[in-house]
Design a protein around this motif. Structure first.
Motif, PDB file in Angstrom:
ATOM      1  N   LEU A 142     -13.326   1.830 -10.758  1.00 50.71           N
ATOM      2  CA  LEU A 142     -12.760   1.526  -9.441  1.00 50.71           C
ATOM      3  C   LEU A 142     -12.358   0.051  -9.342  1.00 50.71           C
ATOM      4  CD1 LEU A 142     -15.039   3.570  -7.016  1.00 50.71           C
ATOM      5  CD2 LEU A 142     -12.567   3.820  -7.307  1.00 50.71           C
ATOM      6  N   ARG A 143     -13.162  -0.808  -9.949  1.00 48.69           N
ATOM      7  CA  ARG A 143     -12.799  -2.229  -9.930  1.00 48.69           C
ATOM      8  C   ARG A 143     -11.519  -2.479 -10.731  1.00 48.69           C
ATOM      9  NH1 ARG A 143     -18.601  -2.852  -9.985  1.00 48.69           N
ATOM     10  NH2 ARG A 143     -18.641  -2.854 -12.273  1.00 48.69           N
ATOM     11  N   LYS A 144     -11.345  -1.735 -11.829  1.00 47.56           N
ATOM     12  CA  LYS A 144     -10.127  -1.844 -12.632  1.00 47.56           C
ATOM     13  C   LYS A 144      -8.916  -1.362 -11.826  1.00 47.56           C
ATOM     14  CE  LYS A 144      -8.165  -0.417 -17.076  1.00 47.56           C
ATOM     15  NZ  LYS A 144      -8.407   0.354 -18.342  1.00 47.56           N
ATOM     16  N   LEU A 150      -4.217  -0.276  -7.099  1.00 43.52           N
ATOM     17  CA  LEU A 150      -4.155   1.151  -6.787  1.00 43.52           C
ATOM     18  C   LEU A 150      -5.065   1.491  -5.620  1.00 43.52           C
ATOM     19  CD1 LEU A 150      -4.198   2.538 -10.432  1.00 43.52           C
ATOM     20  CD2 LEU A 150      -2.233   2.086  -8.975  1.00 43.52           C
ATOM     21  N   VAL A 151      -6.130   0.739  -5.470  1.00 45.70           N
ATOM     22  CA  VAL A 151      -6.991   0.828  -4.287  1.00 45.70           C
ATOM     23  C   VAL A 151      -7.175  -0.594  -3.762  1.00 45.70           C
ATOM     24  CG1 VAL A 151      -8.201   2.946  -4.921  1.00 45.70           C
ATOM     25  CG2 VAL A 151      -9.058   0.756  -5.756  1.00 45.70           C
ATOM     26  N   ARG A 152      -7.309  -0.716  -2.428  1.00 44.36           N
ATOM     27  CA  ARG A 152      -7.391  -2.047  -1.829  1.00 44.36           C
ATOM     28  C   ARG A 152      -8.533  -2.085  -0.805  1.00 44.36           C
ATOM     29  NH1 ARG A 152      -1.010  -2.957  -0.512  1.00 44.36           N
ATOM     30  NH2 ARG A 152      -1.470  -1.215   0.871  1.00 44.36           N
ATOM     31  N   PRO A 153      -9.777  -2.011  -1.288  1.00 45.80           N
ATOM     32  CA  PRO A 153     -10.902  -2.034  -0.345  1.00 45.80           C
ATOM     33  C   PRO A 153     -11.033  -3.394   0.326  1.00 45.80           C
ATOM     34  CG  PRO A 153     -11.697  -2.267  -2.590  1.00 45.80           C
ATOM     35  CD  PRO A 153     -10.225  -1.965  -2.696  1.00 45.80           C
ATOM     36  N   ARG A 154     -11.582  -3.371   1.515  1.00 43.09           N
ATOM     37  CA  ARG A 154     -11.877  -4.631   2.195  1.00 43.09           C
ATOM     38  C   ARG A 154     -13.287  -5.067   1.810  1.00 43.09           C
ATOM     39  NH1 ARG A 154     -15.229  -3.474   6.583  1.00 43.09           N
ATOM     40  NH2 ARG A 154     -15.271  -1.261   7.176  1.00 43.09           N
ATOM     41  N   ARG A 155     -13.638  -6.270   2.157  1.00 38.95           N
ATOM     42  CA  ARG A 155     -14.979  -6.794   1.869  1.00 38.95           C
ATOM     43  C   ARG A 155     -15.780  -6.871   3.166  1.00 38.95           C
ATOM     44  NH1 ARG A 155     -16.719  -7.920  -3.572  1.00 38.95           N
ATOM     45  NH2 ARG A 155     -14.817  -8.124  -4.838  1.00 38.95           N
ATOM     46  N   GLY A 160     -20.387  -8.962   1.535  1.00 40.28           N
ATOM     47  CA  GLY A 160     -19.398  -9.154   0.479  1.00 40.28           C
ATOM     48  C   GLY A 160     -19.139  -7.899  -0.323  1.00 40.28           C
ATOM     49  N   TYR A 161     -19.801  -6.775   0.050  1.00 44.15           N
ATOM     50  CA  TYR A 161     -19.602  -5.521  -0.669  1.00 44.15           C
ATOM     51  C   TYR A 161     -18.212  -4.950  -0.375  1.00 44.15           C
ATOM     52  CZ  TYR A 161     -24.681  -5.479  -1.479  1.00 44.15           C
ATOM     53  OH  TYR A 161     -25.966  -5.789  -1.859  1.00 44.15           O
ATOM     54  N   ARG A 162     -17.679  -4.237  -1.350  1.00 42.55           N
ATOM     55  CA  ARG A 162     -16.423  -3.525  -1.148  1.00 42.55           C
ATOM     56  C   ARG A 162     -16.654  -2.330  -0.216  1.00 42.55           C
ATOM     57  NH1 ARG A 162     -16.477  -5.279  -6.420  1.00 42.55           N
ATOM     58  NH2 ARG A 162     -14.529  -6.185  -7.256  1.00 42.55           N
ATOM     59  N   VAL A 163     -15.726  -2.157   0.723  1.00 39.88           N
ATOM     60  CA  VAL A 163     -15.797  -1.024   1.644  1.00 39.88           C
ATOM     61  C   VAL A 163     -14.478  -0.255   1.542  1.00 39.88           C
ATOM     62  CG1 VAL A 163     -16.092  -0.272   4.032  1.00 39.88           C
ATOM     63  CG2 VAL A 163     -17.293  -2.328   3.201  1.00 39.88           C
ATOM     64  N   TYR A 164     -14.592   1.024   1.222  1.00 41.13           N
ATOM     65  CA  TYR A 164     -13.417   1.876   1.041  1.00 41.13           C
ATOM     66  C   TYR A 164     -13.238   2.747   2.283  1.00 41.13           C
ATOM     67  CZ  TYR A 164     -13.927   0.551  -3.865  1.00 41.13           C
ATOM     68  OH  TYR A 164     -14.035  -0.157  -5.040  1.00 41.13           O
ATOM     69  N   ASP A 165     -12.107   2.546   2.992  1.00 38.50           N
ATOM     70  CA  ASP A 165     -11.861   3.377   4.160  1.00 38.50           C
ATOM     71  C   ASP A 165     -11.162   4.667   3.727  1.00 38.50           C
ATOM     72  OD1 ASP A 165      -9.174   2.790   3.706  1.00 38.50           O
ATOM     73  OD2 ASP A 165      -9.029   1.367   5.363  1.00 38.50           O
ATOM     74  N   GLU A 166     -10.728   5.460   4.687  1.00 39.71           N
ATOM     75  CA  GLU A 166     -10.161   6.774   4.379  1.00 39.71           C
ATOM     76  C   GLU A 166      -8.929   6.664   3.488  1.00 39.71           C
ATOM     77  OE1 GLU A 166      -8.551  10.750   6.775  1.00 39.71           O
ATOM     78  OE2 GLU A 166      -9.472   9.083   7.849  1.00 39.71           O
ATOM     79  N   LYS A 167      -8.089   5.661   3.751  1.00 36.65           N
ATOM     80  CA  LYS A 167      -6.887   5.502   2.935  1.00 36.65           C
ATOM     81  C   LYS A 167      -7.233   5.093   1.510  1.00 36.65           C
ATOM     82  CE  LYS A 167      -3.877   4.293   6.819  1.00 36.65           C
ATOM     83  NZ  LYS A 167      -3.023   3.236   7.418  1.00 36.65           N
ATOM     84  N   VAL A 169      -9.979   5.881  -0.089  1.00 36.02           N
ATOM     85  CA  VAL A 169     -10.514   7.069  -0.757  1.00 36.02           C
ATOM     86  C   VAL A 169      -9.376   7.991  -1.162  1.00 36.02           C
ATOM     87  CG1 VAL A 169     -11.948   9.119  -0.448  1.00 36.02           C
ATOM     88  CG2 VAL A 169     -12.734   6.905   0.424  1.00 36.02           C
ATOM     89  N   ARG A 170      -8.408   8.153  -0.280  1.00 34.10           N
ATOM     90  CA  ARG A 170      -7.220   8.966  -0.611  1.00 34.10           C
ATOM     91  C   ARG A 170      -6.538   8.434  -1.856  1.00 34.10           C
ATOM     92  NH1 ARG A 170      -2.575   7.325   3.074  1.00 34.10           N
ATOM     93  NH2 ARG A 170      -2.620   5.633   1.537  1.00 34.10           N
ATOM     94  N   ASP A 171      -6.308   7.111  -1.902  1.00 36.89           N
ATOM     95  CA  ASP A 171      -5.619   6.521  -3.049  1.00 36.89           C
ATOM     96  C   ASP A 171      -6.456   6.659  -4.315  1.00 36.89           C
ATOM     97  OD1 ASP A 171      -3.671   5.845  -1.264  1.00 36.89           O
ATOM     98  OD2 ASP A 171      -4.208   3.710  -1.157  1.00 36.89           O
ATOM     99  N   ALA A 172      -7.766   6.523  -4.188  1.00 37.02           N
ATOM    100  CA  ALA A 172      -8.644   6.660  -5.350  1.00 37.02           C
ATOM    101  C   ALA A 172      -8.621   8.092  -5.876  1.00 37.02           C
ATOM    102  CB  ALA A 172     -10.066   6.252  -4.986  1.00 37.02           C
ATOM    103  N   ARG A 173      -8.635   9.067  -4.982  1.00 32.75           N
ATOM    104  CA  ARG A 173      -8.590  10.474  -5.418  1.00 32.75           C
ATOM    105  C   ARG A 173      -7.276  10.788  -6.103  1.00 32.75           C
ATOM    106  NH1 ARG A 173     -10.796  13.086   0.234  1.00 32.75           N
ATOM    107  NH2 ARG A 173     -13.020  12.635  -0.047  1.00 32.75           N
ATOM    108  N   LEU A 174      -6.179  10.308  -5.529  1.00 37.37           N
ATOM    109  CA  LEU A 174      -4.876  10.564  -6.129  1.00 37.37           C
ATOM    110  C   LEU A 174      -4.763   9.880  -7.489  1.00 37.37           C
ATOM    111  CD1 LEU A 174      -2.109  11.827  -5.861  1.00 37.37           C
ATOM    112  CD2 LEU A 174      -1.363   9.835  -4.543  1.00 37.37           C
TER     113      LEU A 174
END
Length: 237
Positions: A142-144, A150-155, A160-167, A169-174
């Motif tokens: 995921l970090r790669k 390809l994914v753009r989590p916020r902090r 300082g942890y990465r937080v993945y919102d619905e979009k 997660v969608r991009d990660a699944r795709l």
């Protein structure tokens, strides 16, 4: 025996131009760039064309919608320079690009169909560990993907942890589905950008239908261009 392009019925530049909705300057430009064979000249220096030139112009204009202006120009130049095998190679490459586009479209459609229907994250989002577990990959993957945008989590501002919102997660699944299909990250990036530009998966489905329609139109245009080019080749001899 090759037909002499300067023999037969004489046509003026305006005769070619009017028949195809062009200006006479456009016809002259096409001759100068090699799309049309060289024209004969009258004793006063005026250009005269023949039905062979008209066939070349029809072939070029028919090739453009399927192959694009640049490739169509290269095809006609090759034919007019008697390098027909080079023209065929250019046509083959153009068909190969269309096939590659079709395969890409199919991969995206398959990825969308096979997306894991896991419940999307709540308002607070999810962290890298749970998302990695959900997809069956390592957090490092995921970090790669993040470095490849390809994914753009916020902090989280506190941890300082990465937080993945619905979009995200969608991009990660795709991305995960396309990677399983053998696509490279640099190939996936423009597809993810297309999803984002469309505003999500549901709007993307309409975009994909339009994409498929444009590919079909391009394929049919290639058939039309091939028919006109074959007619021109026969006229040339």
């Amino acid at each position: 025996m090759r037909e002499n392009p300067q023999s037969g019925e004489r046509l003026r530049p305006i005769d070619l131009a009017r028949g195809h909705g062009l200006s006479t300057q456009a016809v002259r430009n096409y001759e100068e760039t090699g799309i049309l064979p060289a024209a004969a000249r009258t004793p006063h220096g005026y250009r005269t064309y023949t039905p062979v030139h008209a066939g070349a112009l029809r072939a070029f204009l028919a090739l453009v919608p399927g192959h694009g202006h640049q490739t169509a120009t290269s095809i006609m130049r090759a034919v007019n320079q008697d390098a027909v095998e080079e023209a065929f190679r250019l046509i083959d490459e153009s068909h190969a690009r269309l096939l590659d586009d079709r395969r890409t479209l199919q991969a995206v459609e398959n990825a969308l169909r096979d997306l894991d229907p896991t419940t999307p994250p709540g308002p607070g989002g999810t962290f890298i560990g749970p998302l990695a577990d959900q997809l069956g990959i390592r957090p490092a993957t995921l970090r790669k993907w993040e470095r490849a945008e390809l994914v753009r989590p916020r902090r989280d501002p506190r941890t300082g942890y990465r937080v993945y919102d619905e979009k995200d997660v969608r991009d990660a699944r795709l991305t995960h589905q396309l990677r399983r299909g053998g696509y490279l990250l640099e190939q996936i990036a423009p597809l993810i950008a297309h999803v984002r530009a469309a505003g999500g998966l549901e709007p993307l489905e309409a975009a994909l239908r339009d994409w498929r329609g444009r590919l079909s139109a391009r394929g049919r245009a290639m058939l039309t261009g091939a028919a006109e080019l074959e007619a021109y080749l026969r006229r040339r001899g």
